[in-house]
Design a protein around this motif. Structure first.
Motif: not given
Length: 104
Positions: A36-37, A43-44, A46-62
């Motif tokens: 089950q796990g 599902v876990a 895909l977001p782990a790969l995509v989210v950092p690309t969306l929220v970090y710009v030049d190494g800083e959280l934006n």
């Protein structure tokens, strides 16, 4: 020649590791809790790969609306949620990002 042997060796090692897990799992039965796990892994990941690309710009959280990738990602999420079309989601998300980059 040494580099090619290393590349070939690493490729064979990678294939051997993957095949060993496939063959091992054929002979063993995993507990139902583990099965089950494992259903939630894609599902876990895909977001782990995509989210950092969306929220970090030049190494800083934006997380502001000045972040074009974040805005484009949110637009793509909205399109995906409403229309349930993968090609349209990709097209709208990329179009939004390209428009954002063209404007800025």
């Amino acid at each position: 020649m040494r580099v090619w042997l290393m590349i070939l060796g690493m490729g064979l090692l990678t294939v051997a590791l993957r095949v060993s897990f496939i063959l091992l799992l054929e002979r063993l039965s995993l507990p139902s809790v583990v099965q089950q796990g494992l259903r939630f892994v894609p599902v876990a990941v895909l977001p782990a790969l995509v989210v950092p690309t969306l929220v970090y710009v030049d190494g800083e959280l934006n997380l502001s609306l000045t972040n074009g990738r974040l805005v484009s990602g949110l637009v793509a999420i909205a399109v995906s949620w409403r229309l349930r079309s993968i090609p349209l989601t990709i097209a709208v998300g990329m179009g939004c990002l390209w428009f954002w980059q063209w404007v800025h």
